[in-house]
Enzyme design. Structure first.
Site, PDB file in Angstrom:
ATOM      1  N   ASP A  65       0.490  -1.649   0.236  1.00  0.00           N
ATOM      2  CA  ASP A  65       0.016   0.133  -0.152  1.00  0.00           C
ATOM      3  C   ASP A  65       1.244   1.554   0.098  1.00  0.00           C
ATOM      4  O   ASP A  65       0.395   2.115   0.375  1.00  0.00           O
ATOM      5  CB  ASP A  65      -1.017   0.283   0.847  1.00  0.00           C
ATOM      6  CG  ASP A  65      -2.235  -1.111   1.314  1.00  0.00           C
ATOM      7  OD1 ASP A  65      -2.875  -0.633   0.660  1.00  0.00           O
ATOM      8  OD2 ASP A  65      -2.118  -1.745   1.773  1.00  0.00           O
ATOM      9  N   GLU A  70      -0.120   9.672   2.020  1.00  0.00           N
ATOM     10  CA  GLU A  70      -1.063  10.672   2.723  1.00  0.00           C
ATOM     11  C   GLU A  70      -1.178  10.036   4.042  1.00  0.00           C
ATOM     12  O   GLU A  70      -1.570  10.647   4.844  1.00  0.00           O
ATOM     13  CB  GLU A  70      -2.592  11.089   1.740  1.00  0.00           C
ATOM     14  CG  GLU A  70      -3.426  11.873   2.526  1.00  0.00           C
ATOM     15  CD  GLU A  70      -4.635  12.115   2.192  1.00  0.00           C
ATOM     16  OE1 GLU A  70      -5.197  13.437   1.755  1.00  0.00           O
ATOM     17  OE2 GLU A  70      -5.269  11.285   2.245  1.00  0.00           O
ATOM     18  N   ASP A  71      -1.603   8.592   3.754  1.00  0.00           N
ATOM     19  CA  ASP A  71      -1.844   8.091   5.824  1.00  0.00           C
ATOM     20  C   ASP A  71      -0.634   8.044   6.266  1.00  0.00           C
ATOM     21  O   ASP A  71      -0.562   7.732   7.773  1.00  0.00           O
ATOM     22  CB  ASP A  71      -2.062   6.696   5.182  1.00  0.00           C
ATOM     23  CG  ASP A  71      -4.058   6.392   4.332  1.00  0.00           C
ATOM     24  OD1 ASP A  71      -4.558   7.750   4.729  1.00  0.00           O
ATOM     25  OD2 ASP A  71      -3.271   6.145   3.302  1.00  0.00           O
ATOM     26  N   ARG A  90       1.149  -1.522   7.394  1.00  0.00           N
ATOM     27  CA  ARG A  90       1.597  -0.064   6.981  1.00  0.00           C
ATOM     28  C   ARG A  90       2.463   0.316   7.782  1.00  0.00           C
ATOM     29  O   ARG A  90       2.341   1.273   7.308  1.00  0.00           O
ATOM     30  CB  ARG A  90       0.493   0.635   6.436  1.00  0.00           C
ATOM     31  CG  ARG A  90      -0.659   0.248   5.038  1.00  0.00           C
ATOM     32  CD  ARG A  90      -1.380   0.836   4.810  1.00  0.00           C
ATOM     33  NE  ARG A  90      -1.167   2.234   3.755  1.00  0.00           N
ATOM     34  CZ  ARG A  90      -1.467   2.821   3.535  1.00  0.00           C
ATOM     35  NH1 ARG A  90      -2.849   2.648   3.814  1.00  0.00           N
ATOM     36  NH2 ARG A  90      -0.456   3.797   2.976  1.00  0.00           N
ATOM     37  N   ARG A 134      -9.107   3.168  11.078  1.00  0.00           N
ATOM     38  CA  ARG A 134      -7.762   3.282  11.345  1.00  0.00           C
ATOM     39  C   ARG A 134      -7.056   4.086  12.299  1.00  0.00           C
ATOM     40  O   ARG A 134      -5.808   4.211  12.536  1.00  0.00           O
ATOM     41  CB  ARG A 134      -6.922   3.457   9.722  1.00  0.00           C
ATOM     42  CG  ARG A 134      -8.186   2.454   9.103  1.00  0.00           C
ATOM     43  CD  ARG A 134      -7.222   1.673   8.062  1.00  0.00           C
ATOM     44  NE  ARG A 134      -7.449   0.590   7.664  1.00  0.00           N
ATOM     45  CZ  ARG A 134      -6.973   0.912   6.457  1.00  0.00           C
ATOM     46  NH1 ARG A 134      -5.979   1.761   6.254  1.00  0.00           N
ATOM     47  NH2 ARG A 134      -7.312  -0.420   5.500  1.00  0.00           N
ATOM     48  N   HIS A 164     -12.023   5.989   5.494  1.00  0.00           N
ATOM     49  CA  HIS A 164     -11.374   7.512   5.760  1.00  0.00           C
ATOM     50  C   HIS A 164     -12.117   8.927   5.906  1.00  0.00           C
ATOM     51  O   HIS A 164     -12.654   8.816   4.990  1.00  0.00           O
ATOM     52  CB  HIS A 164      -9.828   7.683   4.890  1.00  0.00           C
ATOM     53  CG  HIS A 164      -8.822   6.933   5.369  1.00  0.00           C
ATOM     54  ND1 HIS A 164      -8.083   6.413   4.415  1.00  0.00           N
ATOM     55  CD2 HIS A 164      -8.528   6.961   6.501  1.00  0.00           C
ATOM     56  CE1 HIS A 164      -6.887   5.621   4.913  1.00  0.00           C
ATOM     57  NE2 HIS A 164      -7.569   5.193   5.961  1.00  0.00           N
ATOM     58  N   CYS A 251      -4.851  10.824  -1.273  1.00  0.00           N
ATOM     59  CA  CYS A 251      -4.092   9.376  -0.513  1.00  0.00           C
ATOM     60  C   CYS A 251      -2.617   8.721  -1.805  1.00  0.00           C
ATOM     61  O   CYS A 251      -1.910   8.759  -0.963  1.00  0.00           O
ATOM     62  CB  CYS A 251      -4.386   8.377  -1.021  1.00  0.00           C
ATOM     63  SG  CYS A 251      -6.635   7.754  -0.856  1.00  0.00           S
TER      64      CYS A 251
END
Ligand code: CIR
Length: 264
Positions: A65, A70-71, A90, A134, A164, A251
């Site tokens: 991923d 962005e995460d 992740r 998340r 999200h 993202c």
């Protein structure tokens, strides 16, 4: 003419690994890696065309991923909070992103809780944060501490739809939100003096506004028409292979604003 954002000074993106075919996703649909790479290249080209200095990080096959950068971080002015993403698989994505941001930003690392950058939507002096699968309350508390010196208010929004917060609501211009119809009650945003355009296509709700252009999913023609009817300049881009991986426009990059500005 609606007000527009200045383009960010720079953006960090990360190339798509072969292992993207094993990325986390709600529906186990097959992914076309060469097509995902072409779509990613088109996205990077569109950022360049908007005047953004794009830094492409090498991919990381160990992290399917990793293109969803962005995460891994929340950038406020020139401070960056490196997150602890909610998905354990992740968490190893963050170090390379922190190293890439270090020349441009002061880096702080989260120490408790979970937070995905895709849950953080900045609108002026406010951060809306999705409480999602998340992002938890401890992660919101960490973000609140990080945001305090920036004089930003943090407001948590429990999510029942979407991975999200920014899967279901994003900014088309500094005062206008694009919201997936039915995903959240728009009343809270309207009470904050924001305009809300409710759109019928789930993949239409994640848009990216830069320098007067709004990137909208090619697969969301009704959203494109609605946004155009509000005077927005729509740039359709095909990101279908990223929608299949539960991602979208925001993202795929981390955006560093110009000094004294904020950006979508
Ligand atoms: C994941 O499940 O973590 C990725 N497949 C998708 C992440 C999308 N990121 C975002 O919306 N900010």
């Amino acid at each position: 003419m609606p007000p527009t954002f200045a383009a960010p000074a720079r953006a960090i993106v990360r190339a798509v690994p072969h292992s993207y075919r094993e990325c986390l996703r709600e529906h186990p649909v097959a992914l076309d890696i060469p097509l995902a790479r072409r779509q990613h290249a088109d996205y990077v080209t569109a950022l360049f065309a908007a005047g953004v200095d794009v830094h492409v990080l090498p991919t990381d096959e160990a992290h399917p991923d990793c293109c969803f950068v962005e995460d891994t971080a929340v950038i406020l002015d020139h401070d960056v909070l490196i997150t602890i993403p909610g998905a354990p698989s992740r968490r190893g994505e963050c170090s390379a992103v922190a190293a890439a941001l270090a020349p441009h930003c002061r880096v702080t690392r989260m120490t408790t809780g979970n937070l995905d950058g895709g849950d953080v939507l900045r609108v002026g002096r406010r951060l809306y944060v999705g409480l999602s699968a998340r992002t938890d309350a401890a992660g919101v508390a960490e973000l609140t501490r990080f945001a305090a010196p920036h004089d930003l208010e943090v407001r948590a929004i429990p999510l029942t739809t979407g991975l999200h917060l920014k899967s279901v609501v994003t900014l088309a211009d500094p005062r206008t939100l694009v919201l997936q119809a039915g995903a959240l009650d728009p009343a809270g945003f309207v009470a904050d003096d924001l305009a809300v355009i409710e759109v019928p296509e789930p993949v239409g709700a994640n848009v990216l506004a830069l320098a007067g252009d709004v990137f909208v999913a090619a697969a969301a023609p009704r959203t494109q028409a609605l946004l155009r009817s509000h005077g927005l300049t729509v740039v359709p881009l095909d990101i279908g292979e990223f929608n299949k991986g539960d991602g979208a426009f925001t993202c795929l990059s981390l955006r560093i604003p110009r000094p004294g500005q904020w950006c979508a």
